[in-house]
Each structure stands twice: as C-alpha cells, then as structure tokens.
Scaffold this motif. Structure first.
Motif, PDB file in Angstrom:
ATOM      1  N   GLY A 102      38.263   2.379  57.455  1.00  0.00           N
ATOM      2  CA  GLY A 102      36.932   2.862  57.808  1.00  0.00           C
ATOM      3  C   GLY A 102      35.878   1.976  57.176  1.00  0.00           C
ATOM      4  O   GLY A 102      35.890   0.757  57.336  1.00  0.00           O
ATOM      5  N   HIS A 103      34.976   2.585  56.398  1.00  0.00           N
ATOM      6  CA  HIS A 103      33.926   1.826  55.713  1.00  0.00           C
ATOM      7  C   HIS A 103      34.261   1.620  54.236  1.00  0.00           C
ATOM      8  O   HIS A 103      33.363   1.395  53.418  1.00  0.00           O
ATOM      9  CB  HIS A 103      32.586   2.558  55.845  1.00  0.00           C
ATOM     10  N   THR A 104      35.547   1.688  53.895  1.00  0.00           N
ATOM     11  CA  THR A 104      35.969   1.572  52.500  1.00  0.00           C
ATOM     12  C   THR A 104      36.882   0.372  52.313  1.00  0.00           C
ATOM     13  O   THR A 104      37.737   0.098  53.155  1.00  0.00           O
ATOM     14  CB  THR A 104      36.709   2.854  52.059  1.00  0.00           C
ATOM     15  N   ARG A 105      36.673  -0.337  51.198  1.00  0.00           N
ATOM     16  CA  ARG A 105      37.521  -1.481  50.848  1.00  0.00           C
ATOM     17  C   ARG A 105      38.226  -1.183  49.523  1.00  0.00           C
ATOM     18  O   ARG A 105      37.596  -0.792  48.541  1.00  0.00           O
ATOM     19  CB  ARG A 105      36.689  -2.754  50.706  1.00  0.00           C
ATOM     20  N   ARG A 137      40.341  -1.510  42.790  1.00  0.00           N
ATOM     21  CA  ARG A 137      38.890  -1.357  42.881  1.00  0.00           C
ATOM     22  C   ARG A 137      38.559  -0.817  44.264  1.00  0.00           C
ATOM     23  O   ARG A 137      39.018  -1.355  45.275  1.00  0.00           O
ATOM     24  CB  ARG A 137      38.180  -2.684  42.654  1.00  0.00           C
ATOM     25  N   VAL A 138      37.754   0.243  44.312  1.00  0.00           N
ATOM     26  CA  VAL A 138      37.391   0.879  45.578  1.00  0.00           C
ATOM     27  C   VAL A 138      35.887   0.793  45.752  1.00  0.00           C
ATOM     28  O   VAL A 138      35.125   1.091  44.822  1.00  0.00           O
ATOM     29  CB  VAL A 138      37.838   2.360  45.618  1.00  0.00           C
ATOM     30  N   ALA A 139      35.446   0.379  46.937  1.00  0.00           N
ATOM     31  CA  ALA A 139      34.011   0.228  47.182  1.00  0.00           C
ATOM     32  C   ALA A 139      33.702   0.493  48.643  1.00  0.00           C
ATOM     33  O   ALA A 139      34.572   0.399  49.513  1.00  0.00           O
ATOM     34  CB  ALA A 139      33.541  -1.175  46.799  1.00  0.00           C
ATOM     35  N   GLN A 140      32.445   0.821  48.887  1.00  0.00           N
ATOM     36  CA  GLN A 140      31.965   0.930  50.259  1.00  0.00           C
ATOM     37  C   GLN A 140      31.922  -0.466  50.857  1.00  0.00           C
ATOM     38  O   GLN A 140      31.545  -1.429  50.191  1.00  0.00           O
ATOM     39  CB  GLN A 140      30.574   1.568  50.278  1.00  0.00           C
ATOM     40  N   ALA A 147      31.073   0.325  43.193  1.00  0.00           N
ATOM     41  CA  ALA A 147      32.533   0.270  43.152  1.00  0.00           C
ATOM     42  C   ALA A 147      33.066   1.031  41.943  1.00  0.00           C
ATOM     43  O   ALA A 147      32.416   1.100  40.894  1.00  0.00           O
ATOM     44  CB  ALA A 147      32.998  -1.182  43.099  1.00  0.00           C
ATOM     45  N   VAL A 148      34.241   1.621  42.099  1.00  0.00           N
ATOM     46  CA  VAL A 148      34.904   2.293  40.986  1.00  0.00           C
ATOM     47  C   VAL A 148      36.290   1.685  40.815  1.00  0.00           C
ATOM     48  O   VAL A 148      36.903   1.224  41.780  1.00  0.00           O
ATOM     49  CB  VAL A 148      35.022   3.817  41.218  1.00  0.00           C
ATOM     50  N   GLU A 149      36.757   1.655  39.583  1.00  0.00           N
ATOM     51  CA  GLU A 149      38.103   1.177  39.300  1.00  0.00           C
ATOM     52  C   GLU A 149      38.985   2.364  38.978  1.00  0.00           C
ATOM     53  O   GLU A 149      38.615   3.229  38.185  1.00  0.00           O
ATOM     54  CB  GLU A 149      38.087   0.174  38.144  1.00  0.00           C
TER      55      GLU A 149
END
Length: 254
Positions: A102-105, A137-140, A147-149
């Motif tokens: 989706g819109h998440t990496r 690492r997760v980010a929009q 981003a959050v780890e």
C-alpha cells in the motif's frame, strides 16, 4: 580558413568520443536498473506457498496472497498487493530489502518478520508489520520523517494512507501464527472475523443484521475449525445460529 578546417575534424572527434562515453554511461545505467529476478507469486483461497528467492531469502505466503519479488544488483524489493507474508531475509548490507505494501515501506537488512496487507478480513486495507527477530524500519511511502524502528516482539499498523499508529508489543513466537493454522481476534468486528475465515475456505456462515456484524469478538481459533468458532459465538455474544438450506445465519437473540 585552414586553421578552422583543422579544428572541425578535431571537434567532431571530441563530440563522437563524448557521445560514445555518454551512450555507454546511459547503457550501463539502464543495465543496472533492470531486475535480475522478477516474478509474480499468487496463492488461492486456502492455499499456502513457500518461496526461496535467489538471494537466499525464504518467504512463506499465506492464503489469498499476491506479491511480486524484484531483485536488483543493488537492492531487493517485494511488492505485497494483497494478503500476508512471513519473511526470513538473507542478510546483505550491500542490497537492502524493501517491502512495499500500500502506502507503507518496510526496510530491512536481515531478519524474520511478517507483513500483512489484506483487502479483506482483519484490519482490511491496512498494513500490519510484526517482527520476530532482528530490526526493521517502517515508514509511510515517500516520507521517512515519521519512520519507526521495530525490534523483536514489536509491531505497528499503518492505515490506508500509510500513516503509522502507535507501536505495540507482541509475543515473538506469535508472529505469523497463520503458519500454524491459527488466527487471533482482539475486539474484532464479527464481519471482519468471518471474512478472515473466508480467506481460507467457504464458511457457509452469514450475517445480514448490521448490529450483529458490528459485534466484537476475541480469542485464538484454529483456521481449519470454523465450525468450532461458530459454536463458540453464542457463548461470547448475544446471538444464535439459524440453520438455512445452504448456510447458517448468525442472528441476534430477541
């Protein structure tokens, strides 16, 4: 005039050299931008699949999942269109591994984690990332500012636009519980719970009353035992099972 005449061939030669070098550079860039592995993987309802990528990573696809794996010379990328996948990523610091959902990496070097981005069932339309070991690492998509780890035993959910919710704790051994044929609900609308079971097979359960569909359920269930789930519903909710010709309707207790 003779001086000019001597310069023209030299200039032409220089331009030819530049064109050759430039063309070679563009050709090299084009070559480097092409994936060395590009394959689409699809599972049907009730089907699971294990995939060994050429880079040494191992992926486990849940039922009703669709994803594309692209391996480049300098990076690795999986595009999760629908469903959920458990990743065991081979460590390669020179080629980071990205999951686009989706819109998440989700970016990782080497770890074990699960990504869910299903269009039906629990958290429909959202992206859920859970980590069993290592860090990700997760980010929009398109923004690293928020981003959050995540480390082992951590999870985060992103909405349909990729905006991240707060991180939560999960038991590392519960990550990818669907691999063992189980599903857990926590304050989940009954309609979503039924849709989740439908990802694995026909349930023959139906809800027509919106108030019943919105009732919340919780607990851990065997995905292969939808009948057990149905029998437990009257014990959890003010509902009863009404037998029809080809299905069972879940109706409120009047």
């Amino acid at each position: 005039m003779s001086g000019v005449g001597r310069l023209v061939p030299q200039a032409a030669m220089a331009m030819a050299v530049l064109a050759t070098v430039g063309g070679g550079w563009l050709g090299w860039g084009h070559w480097r931008a092409q994936p060395v592995h590009d394959e689409l993987y699809v599972t049907q309802r009730g089907q699971r699949m294990s995939v060994d990528l050429p880079d040494g990573s191992r992926l486990q696809l849940d039922a009703a999942t669709r994803m594309e794996a692209l391996l480049y010379r300098d990076r690795r990328e999986v595009r999760l269109v629908d469903g959920q996948v458990m990743f065991n990523v081979h460590s390669d610091a020179e080629r980071p591994f990205d999951v686009l959902a989706g819109h998440t990496r989700v970016t990782v070097v080497g770890t074990r984690f699960s990504v869910r981005h299903a269009q039906t069932g629990v958290d429909a339309g959202k992206t859920v990332v859970q980590v069993e070991s290592g860090r990700v690492r997760v980010a929009q998509m398109g923004s690293m500012s928020a981003a959050v780890e995540l480390g082992p035993g951590m999870a985060v959910t992103a909405d349909e636009q990729g905006r991240l919710e707060r991180t939560v704790s999960v038991a590392p051994n519960s990550v990818g519980a669907w691999r063992a044929g189980r599903v857990s609900f926590s304050d989940t609308p009954l309609s979503q719970a039924l849709a989740e079971f439908e990802r694995y097979g026909e349930t023959r359960l139906m809800v027509r009353d919106p108030a019943v569909a919105a009732m919340r359920v919780g607990g851990s269930f065997d995905l292969r035992e939808v009948g057990t789930f149905a029998q437990a519903l009257p014990l959890m909710l003010p509902v009863k099972l009404k037998k029809l010709d080809a299905a069972t309707e879940i109706v409120p207790v009047r």
